[in-house]
Design a protein around this motif. Structure first.
Motif, mmCIF file in Angstrom:
data_model
loop_
_atom_site.group_PDB
_atom_site.id
_atom_site.type_symbol
_atom_site.label_atom_id
_atom_site.label_comp_id
_atom_site.label_asym_id
_atom_site.label_seq_id
_atom_site.Cartn_x
_atom_site.Cartn_y
_atom_site.Cartn_z
ATOM 1 N N LEU A 138 0.820 -1.205 0.000
ATOM 2 C CA LEU A 138 0.000 0.000 0.000
ATOM 3 C C LEU A 138 0.853 1.252 0.000
ATOM 4 N N ASN A 139 1.723 1.413 0.976
ATOM 5 C CA ASN A 139 2.415 2.679 1.145
ATOM 6 C C ASN A 139 3.473 2.963 0.084
ATOM 7 N N ILE A 140 4.232 1.971 -0.312
ATOM 8 C CA ILE A 140 5.252 2.218 -1.340
ATOM 9 C C ILE A 140 4.609 2.546 -2.686
ATOM 10 N N PRO A 141 3.591 1.794 -3.154
ATOM 11 C CA PRO A 141 2.931 2.214 -4.393
ATOM 12 C C PRO A 141 2.268 3.591 -4.273
ATOM 13 N N VAL A 142 1.682 3.894 -3.117
ATOM 14 C CA VAL A 142 1.069 5.208 -2.917
ATOM 15 C C VAL A 142 2.139 6.294 -2.964
ATOM 16 N N LEU A 143 3.306 6.038 -2.387
ATOM 17 C CA LEU A 143 4.398 7.000 -2.438
ATOM 18 C C LEU A 143 4.818 7.278 -3.887
ATOM 19 N N ILE A 144 4.891 6.241 -4.682
ATOM 20 C CA ILE A 144 5.233 6.410 -6.101
ATOM 21 C C ILE A 144 4.147 7.204 -6.820
ATOM 22 N N GLU A 145 2.897 6.906 -6.518
ATOM 23 C CA GLU A 145 1.786 7.614 -7.163
ATOM 24 C C GLU A 145 1.750 9.086 -6.762
ATOM 25 N N VAL A 146 1.989 9.374 -5.490
ATOM 26 C CA VAL A 146 2.030 10.772 -5.037
ATOM 27 C C VAL A 146 3.206 11.496 -5.686
ATOM 28 N N PHE A 147 4.336 10.821 -5.811
ATOM 29 C CA PHE A 147 5.493 11.422 -6.476
ATOM 30 C C PHE A 147 5.154 11.787 -7.925
ATOM 31 N N LEU A 148 4.465 10.890 -8.627
ATOM 32 C CA LEU A 148 4.056 11.200 -10.009
ATOM 33 C C LEU A 148 3.103 12.389 -10.054
ATOM 34 N N CYS A 149 2.197 12.467 -9.086
ATOM 35 C CA CYS A 149 1.285 13.618 -9.022
ATOM 36 C C CYS A 149 2.061 14.910 -8.814
ATOM 37 N N LEU A 150 3.027 14.880 -7.909
ATOM 38 C CA LEU A 150 3.802 16.082 -7.634
ATOM 39 C C LEU A 150 4.648 16.490 -8.831
ATOM 40 N N VAL A 151 5.196 15.524 -9.539
ATOM 41 C CA VAL A 151 5.930 15.834 -10.775
ATOM 42 C C VAL A 151 4.987 16.463 -11.787
ATOM 43 N N SER A 152 3.786 15.950 -11.885
ATOM 44 C CA SER A 152 2.792 16.491 -12.805
ATOM 45 C C SER A 152 2.403 17.921 -12.423
ATOM 46 N N ILE A 153 2.236 18.165 -11.126
ATOM 47 C CA ILE A 153 1.883 19.510 -10.657
ATOM 48 C C ILE A 153 3.012 20.486 -10.937
ATOM 49 N N ILE A 154 4.256 20.078 -10.676
ATOM 50 C CA ILE A 154 5.399 20.945 -10.965
ATOM 51 C C ILE A 154 5.498 21.218 -12.454
ATOM 52 N N ASN A 155 5.279 20.194 -13.257
ATOM 53 C CA ASN A 155 5.295 20.367 -14.703
ATOM 54 C C ASN A 155 4.202 21.333 -15.159
ATOM 55 N N PHE A 156 3.033 21.238 -14.532
ATOM 56 C CA PHE A 156 1.918 22.131 -14.847
ATOM 57 C C PHE A 156 2.321 23.586 -14.588
ATOM 58 N N TYR A 157 2.965 23.845 -13.476
ATOM 59 C CA TYR A 157 3.354 25.216 -13.124
ATOM 60 C C TYR A 157 4.530 25.709 -13.949
#
Length: 160
Positions: A138-157
């Motif tokens: 649960l936590n390691i896949p969620v960490l990877i998914e949150v990291f991808l979201c944050l990369v996407s948000i940074i890319n958006f900005y």
């Protein structure tokens, strides 16, 4: 068959409070860490070896064609697909980060709930006292998914 939802809600709230207190205690102890002795190659290598050994034991004991394990893997795959599909939507990415963070904070409660009810959905009890299965599945896949979201948000900005 009456289900006591109030008990589950109270257990969930207590579990999240316990997790937050663990994080608070860990953050309070950060100044006490001697970085020169903690971050030595020998110490970090022993931590890595212990984690890899524990992870290997858990992965060896998993019945991969069990419905419960396949559903957990499928849920993570669908979350990843949604994150990639919605990579240009800032609002959805923030929502994913919040929901996934709440899910990660709930892992202690879910581990307790799973250890109490594992006979209803699994052939063996994966939910150990230390929560290593929950960390790995649960936590390691969620960490990877949150990291991808944050990369996407940074890319958006970056391209505003």
């Amino acid at each position: 068959m009456a289900v006591n939802y109030q008990k589950y809600l109270n257990d969930y709230i207590n579990s999240v409070n316990l997790e937050l207190n663990k994080y608070y205690d860990a953050l309070k102890r950060i100044p006490e860490i001697d970085c020169k002795t903690f971050f030595t190659a020998k110490n970090l290598l022993s931590i890595k070896e212990k984690f890899c050994g524990d992870a290997q034991k858990i992965l060896d004991n998993v019945v991969w064609n069990e419905r419960f394990i396949m559903i957990v893997c499928m849920i993570h795959a669908l979350i990843l697909i949604n994150i990639i599909q919605d990579r240009r939507s800032y609002g959805k990415q923030i929502c994913y980060v919040i929901c996934l963070t709440c899910l990660s904070f709930s892992s202690g409660f879910l581990n307790k709930l799973g250890s109490e009810n594992w006979t209803k959905f699994a052939s063996k009890n994966y939910f150990d006292q230390d929560g290593k299965f929950m960390l790995l599945f649960l936590n390691i896949p969620v960490l990877i998914e949150v990291f991808l979201c944050l990369v996407s948000i940074i890319n958006f900005y970056m391209y505003l």
